[in-house]
Design an enzyme around this catalytic site. Structure first.
Site, PDB file in Angstrom:
ATOM      1  N   ARG A   1       0.850  -1.182   0.000  1.00  0.00           N
ATOM      2  CA  ARG A   1       0.000   0.000   0.000  1.00  0.00           C
ATOM      3  C   ARG A   1       0.889   1.237   0.000  1.00  0.00           C
ATOM      4  O   ARG A   1       1.885   1.306   0.735  1.00  0.00           O
ATOM      5  CB  ARG A   1      -0.912   0.032   1.226  1.00  0.00           C
ATOM      6  CG  ARG A   1      -2.130  -0.893   1.137  1.00  0.00           C
ATOM      7  CD  ARG A   1      -3.139  -0.343   0.127  1.00  0.00           C
ATOM      8  NE  ARG A   1      -4.402  -1.046   0.132  1.00  0.00           N
ATOM      9  CZ  ARG A   1      -4.737  -1.997  -0.724  1.00  0.00           C
ATOM     10  NH1 ARG A   1      -3.862  -2.403  -1.627  1.00  0.00           N
ATOM     11  NH2 ARG A   1      -5.930  -2.553  -0.689  1.00  0.00           N
TER      12      ARG A   1
ATOM     13  N   GLU B   1      -3.373   7.637  -5.890  1.00  0.00           N
ATOM     14  CA  GLU B   1      -3.437   6.890  -7.148  1.00  0.00           C
ATOM     15  C   GLU B   1      -4.620   7.356  -7.984  1.00  0.00           C
ATOM     16  O   GLU B   1      -5.670   7.663  -7.425  1.00  0.00           O
ATOM     17  CB  GLU B   1      -3.548   5.383  -6.854  1.00  0.00           C
ATOM     18  CG  GLU B   1      -2.322   4.836  -6.181  1.00  0.00           C
ATOM     19  CD  GLU B   1      -2.439   3.355  -5.806  1.00  0.00           C
ATOM     20  OE1 GLU B   1      -1.466   2.804  -5.273  1.00  0.00           O
ATOM     21  OE2 GLU B   1      -3.510   2.762  -6.053  1.00  0.00           O
TER      22      GLU B   1
ATOM     23  N   HIS C   1      -0.290  -0.156  -9.941  1.00  0.00           N
ATOM     24  CA  HIS C   1      -1.054  -0.946  -8.972  1.00  0.00           C
ATOM     25  C   HIS C   1      -1.548  -2.218  -9.661  1.00  0.00           C
ATOM     26  O   HIS C   1      -2.739  -2.533  -9.672  1.00  0.00           O
ATOM     27  CB  HIS C   1      -2.236  -0.137  -8.404  1.00  0.00           C
ATOM     28  CG  HIS C   1      -2.739  -0.691  -7.100  1.00  0.00           C
ATOM     29  ND1 HIS C   1      -3.199   0.110  -6.087  1.00  0.00           N
ATOM     30  CD2 HIS C   1      -2.867  -1.970  -6.649  1.00  0.00           C
ATOM     31  CE1 HIS C   1      -3.593  -0.648  -5.057  1.00  0.00           C
ATOM     32  NE2 HIS C   1      -3.398  -1.923  -5.387  1.00  0.00           N
TER      33      HIS C   1
ATOM     34  N   ALA D   1       0.490  -5.322  -9.539  1.00  0.00           N
ATOM     35  CA  ALA D   1       1.287  -6.482  -9.124  1.00  0.00           C
ATOM     36  C   ALA D   1       0.422  -7.713  -8.897  1.00  0.00           C
ATOM     37  O   ALA D   1       0.932  -8.832  -8.834  1.00  0.00           O
ATOM     38  CB  ALA D   1       2.067  -6.161  -7.848  1.00  0.00           C
TER      39      ALA D   1
END
Length: 320
Positions: free
Chosen positions: A241, A270, A289, A291
């Site tokens: 995070r 984001e 974001h 992964a």
């Protein structure tokens, strides 16, 4: 509830593009679906127009703070989070208001662990930089290291942290861990992991991987002080995070050469702003974001999130 037309908000950015595949299940159960434009998440202000209008929500990292939940109550009965982390939902306020909150734990363990290894290998073997030099016409021998020569420190030895350590063990790395809870001794022995306080871990590691949850104890855990303890040759990897890392302190540390680089898939805000200094840093690898990307994992989460929503609405879940 069965005879009343139910309405839900769908704002999970991963599910919206494939929603048509699942649309029939909602129609058959008499559920109308509102799908607003969303890039990564809805802010509290963007959520407010739906207050009092929906019985349930399938969300991403939307900002369900106490004010938003109060406004959505009492009609809102359930929030079904697409994914694992529910740090953007104020769960104490939801509980007080009788709003059920569901999530899909252990959803992306393998994909995220693979992504951490990808960042480590990219930096250790200098793959992106070698590729750039070759395509620019240069033939240069760039110094690289083998992972067995490196120490990995994992902050947060939960499901994902353990999966990262298992992979790194196979590469022969020296392994360090840090967590606020006690970790199973058999796991630590099997994978040869030494648990250390945060200061000892960041001082000793060539790679520091952030794999803990975002909570009051972990916000800005990596800050000016702790980043300043890292080796100047070390690389920070964050696939957890964004707010666990103080982004401005990280930028300052990278600009000053106090650490060697960073692999980042998450950010304090984001999407990452176009003018972020991170976008122009050659020693930083950036992800969107993403992964967690894995077709089989995403499909499981689509289905489990829908099941959770139906259960929260008191309906029979679809049989996929």
């Amino acid at each position: 509830m069965g005879s009343q037309m139910l309405r839900i908000l769908l704002s999970a950015p991963y599910m919206i593009p494939v929603f048509n595949r699942f649309k029939g299940y909602f129609g058959e159960s008499g559920i109308e679906v509102d799908i607003p434009p969303v890039i990564e998440r809805l802010s509290a202000e963007e959520l407010m127009p739906f207050a009092g209008q929906v019985d349930g929500a399938i969300c991403g990292d939307d900002r369900f703070n106490p004010e938003v939940l109060e406004a959505f109550s009492p009609r809102l009965k359930v929030i079904s989070k697409w994914g694992t982390g529910v740090d953007s939902i104020d769960r104490s306020a939801a509980e007080r208001l009788g709003i059920q909150v569901f999530r899909t734990p252990d959803a992306f363990t393998e994909a995220v662990a693979d992504s951490v290894m990808a960042y480590m290998l990219a930096f250790a073997r200098q793959v992106p930089w070698m590729d750039n030099r070759m395509k620019a016409g240069a033939w240069v021998k760039i110094p690289a290291v083998a992972l067995h020569e490196c120490t990995l420190g994992v902050i947060g030895v939960g499901r994902i942290g353990k999966s990262v350590l298992k992979r790194a063990n196979a590469f022969g790395m020296r392994l360090l861990g840090n967590d606020i809870i006690e970790i199973d001794a058999d796991f630590l022995k099997t994978y040869q992991v030494d648990m250390l306080p945060l200061e000892g871990l960041v001082r000793s590691s060539d790679f520091v991987s952030v794999n803990c949850d975002l909570n009051p104890t972990s916000r800005h855990l990596l800050n000016e002080e702790s980043l300043g303890m890292m080796k100047s040759s070390a690389v920070l990897i964050n696939t957890a995070r964004g707010p666990i890392v103080d982004e401005q302190a990280l930028i300052a540390s990278l600009q000053a050469g106090e650490i060697a680089g960073a692999g980042l898939d998450v950010y304090e805000d984001e999407p990452l702003s176009d003018d972020s200094p991170l976008r122009s840093m050659e020693n930083v690898l950036l992800g969107s974001h993403n992964a967690n990307s894995s077709p089989s994992a995403w499909e499981r989460v689509h289905r489990n999130t829908i099941r959770n929503l139906f259960l929260g609405l008191g309906l029979e879940p679809p049989e996929f």
